[in-house]
Motif scaffolding. Structure first.
Motif, short mmCIF file in Angstrom:
data_model
loop_
_atom_site.label_atom_id
_atom_site.label_comp_id
_atom_site.label_asym_id
_atom_site.label_seq_id
_atom_site.Cartn_x
_atom_site.Cartn_y
_atom_site.Cartn_z
N ALA A 53 0.73 -1.22 0.08
CA ALA A 53 0.14 -0.07 0.07
C ALA A 53 0.84 1.11 -0.21
CB ALA A 53 -0.99 0.16 1.32
N LEU A 54 2.11 1.27 0.73
CA LEU A 54 2.79 2.41 0.62
C LEU A 54 3.52 2.64 -0.53
CD1 LEU A 54 4.14 1.75 4.31
CD2 LEU A 54 2.94 3.81 3.67
N ALA A 55 4.06 1.40 -1.18
CA ALA A 55 4.55 1.57 -2.53
C ALA A 55 3.68 2.00 -3.48
CB ALA A 55 4.97 0.16 -2.90
N ILE A 70 8.76 -3.65 7.03
CA ILE A 70 7.58 -3.08 6.07
C ILE A 70 8.42 -2.47 5.47
CG2 ILE A 70 5.72 -1.26 5.85
CD1 ILE A 70 5.10 -2.14 8.64
N GLN A 71 9.24 -1.40 5.67
CA GLN A 71 10.15 -0.71 4.74
C GLN A 71 10.77 -1.35 3.71
OE1 GLN A 71 14.31 1.52 5.15
NE2 GLN A 71 12.78 2.66 6.12
N ASP A 72 11.28 -2.52 4.22
CA ASP A 72 11.97 -3.66 3.04
C ASP A 72 10.94 -4.02 2.28
OD1 ASP A 72 14.36 -3.28 4.36
OD2 ASP A 72 14.14 -5.00 5.67
N GLU A 73 9.83 -4.26 2.62
CA GLU A 73 8.39 -4.71 1.62
C GLU A 73 8.28 -3.68 0.81
OE1 GLU A 73 5.95 -5.56 4.82
OE2 GLU A 73 6.89 -7.59 5.52
N MET A 74 8.14 -2.41 1.24
CA MET A 74 7.91 -1.29 0.39
C MET A 74 8.93 -1.40 -0.62
SD MET A 74 9.01 2.16 -0.23
CE MET A 74 9.77 2.59 1.12
N ILE A 75 10.34 -1.28 -0.36
CA ILE A 75 11.45 -1.31 -1.22
C ILE A 75 11.23 -2.48 -2.54
CG2 ILE A 75 13.87 -1.49 -1.71
CD1 ILE A 75 14.11 -0.19 1.06
N GLU A 76 10.77 -3.53 -2.03
CA GLU A 76 10.76 -4.59 -2.78
C GLU A 76 9.73 -4.44 -3.74
OE1 GLU A 76 10.53 -9.65 -2.76
OE2 GLU A 76 10.68 -8.56 -0.91
N SER A 90 10.13 -1.64 -6.82
CA SER A 90 10.97 -2.00 -7.94
C SER A 90 11.54 -1.06 -8.67
CB SER A 90 9.95 -2.61 -8.88
OG SER A 90 9.94 -4.19 -8.53
N VAL A 91 12.12 -0.03 -7.93
CA VAL A 91 12.88 0.98 -8.48
C VAL A 91 14.27 1.16 -7.68
CG1 VAL A 91 13.09 3.62 -8.48
CG2 VAL A 91 10.86 2.73 -8.90
N PRO A 92 15.33 1.13 -8.49
CA PRO A 92 16.68 1.09 -8.01
C PRO A 92 16.74 1.93 -6.80
CG PRO A 92 16.84 0.76 -10.31
CD PRO A 92 15.48 1.21 -10.09
N VAL A 93 17.50 1.35 -5.80
CA VAL A 93 17.63 2.23 -4.55
C VAL A 93 19.35 2.71 -4.86
CG1 VAL A 93 18.45 2.14 -1.80
CG2 VAL A 93 16.31 0.95 -2.87
N VAL A 94 19.46 4.22 -4.76
CA VAL A 94 20.68 4.79 -5.15
C VAL A 94 21.41 5.38 -3.74
CG1 VAL A 94 19.95 5.32 -7.53
CG2 VAL A 94 19.70 6.98 -5.61
#
Length: 256
Positions: free
Chosen positions: A8-10, A36-42, A45-49
């Motif tokens: 939902a956050l993503a 939850i932050q990790d789930e949002m990052i996954e 699907s945008v590269p983390v810089v």
């Protein structure tokens, strides 16, 4: 922790929308919030810089009712080289923070032994003047901001903007570096590099250790913004916002 919260956050971030209500129960701990932050990052699907550091002062931690700093991802899609125009969704907070950014020239390899501040310093390739635009994916309810929801929401990052860097950064006294920020020609705040945990290198060291203890690492090419150095304020669209970092240079944006 229900992964639907991270999804939902993503979705809210990708769509530029606000959640009408909390997407699930409040995380019970900071550890659950980071899950939850990790789930949002996954999901996003945008590269983390790189990474941002928040709650970098006692005053900020008191407002969030937490006893430690926090961190969140910087995504490629919302990273910009200055000068530039920053698109902002309707209803965005558009909070402006002036920060010092590091860019790493090599990985900080995972290991059992703690990093020293010197280990971290040796991995720095350049130092940059930077601005962060902060926004949350939650509607403003008037309630105090909960640090756990802030973490789950990627530490409330919207955009990261960096100016030209310096590789000879050791010639600068970063804790004593004077910083100011102006909007439409009016000074909105001033500070020094020491506002962030006594100095930006100390903040970077904290993040490197925090990630190491979780089995994560900082990588070559990562940008790390080390926390606000002056009072934050809400930006306005269509007018120049300029962070002046003295010998480190300037960074200029316009919100659109």
């Amino acid at each position: 922790m229900n992964s639907s919260i991270g999804r939902a956050l993503a979705s809210a971030r990708l769509d530029g929308t606000k959640l009408a209500a909390d997407p699930g129960p409040t995380p019970k701990s900071l550890a659950q919030a980071y899950e939850i932050q990790d789930e949002m990052i996954e999901t996003i699907s945008v590269p983390v810089v790189g990474w941002k550091i928040g709650a970098n002062s006692p005053e900020a931690r008191a407002r969030l009712n937490t006893d430690q700093p926090l961190y969140g991802p910087l995504f490629d899609r919302w990273t910009y080289a200055a000068p530039t125009r920053i698109p902002t969704p309707n209803g965005a907070l558009m909070v402006v923070e002036v920060e010092i950014a590091f860019r790493l020239k090599r990985d900080l390899e995972l290991r059992d032994e703690a990093f020293s501040e010197q280990d971290v310093a040796d991995a720095i390739g350049s130092v940059h003047p930077a601005i962060e635009i902060v926004d949350r994916r939650f509607r403003d309810t008037g309630k105090p901001v909960d640090a756990k929801w802030l973490i789950a929401d990627g530490a409330a990052n919207h955009a990261f903007i960096y100016g030209e860097g310096r590789t000879d950064w050791r010639a600068l006294n970063l804790p004593e570096l004077a910083v100011s920020v102006a909007m439409d020609g009016k000074v909105m705040g001033t500070g020094t590099g020491a506002e962030s945990m006594g100095g930006p290198l100390k903040a970077l060291h904290w993040l490197a250790e925090e990630l190491r203890q979780k089995g994560k690492r900082l990588n070559a090419g990562n940008y790390i913004i080390t926390g606000s150095l002056a009072p934050v304020f809400e930006g306005k669209r269509g007018v120049p916002i300029i962070g002046d970092f003295g010998a480190l240079g300037q960074v200029e944006i316009v919100l659109a």
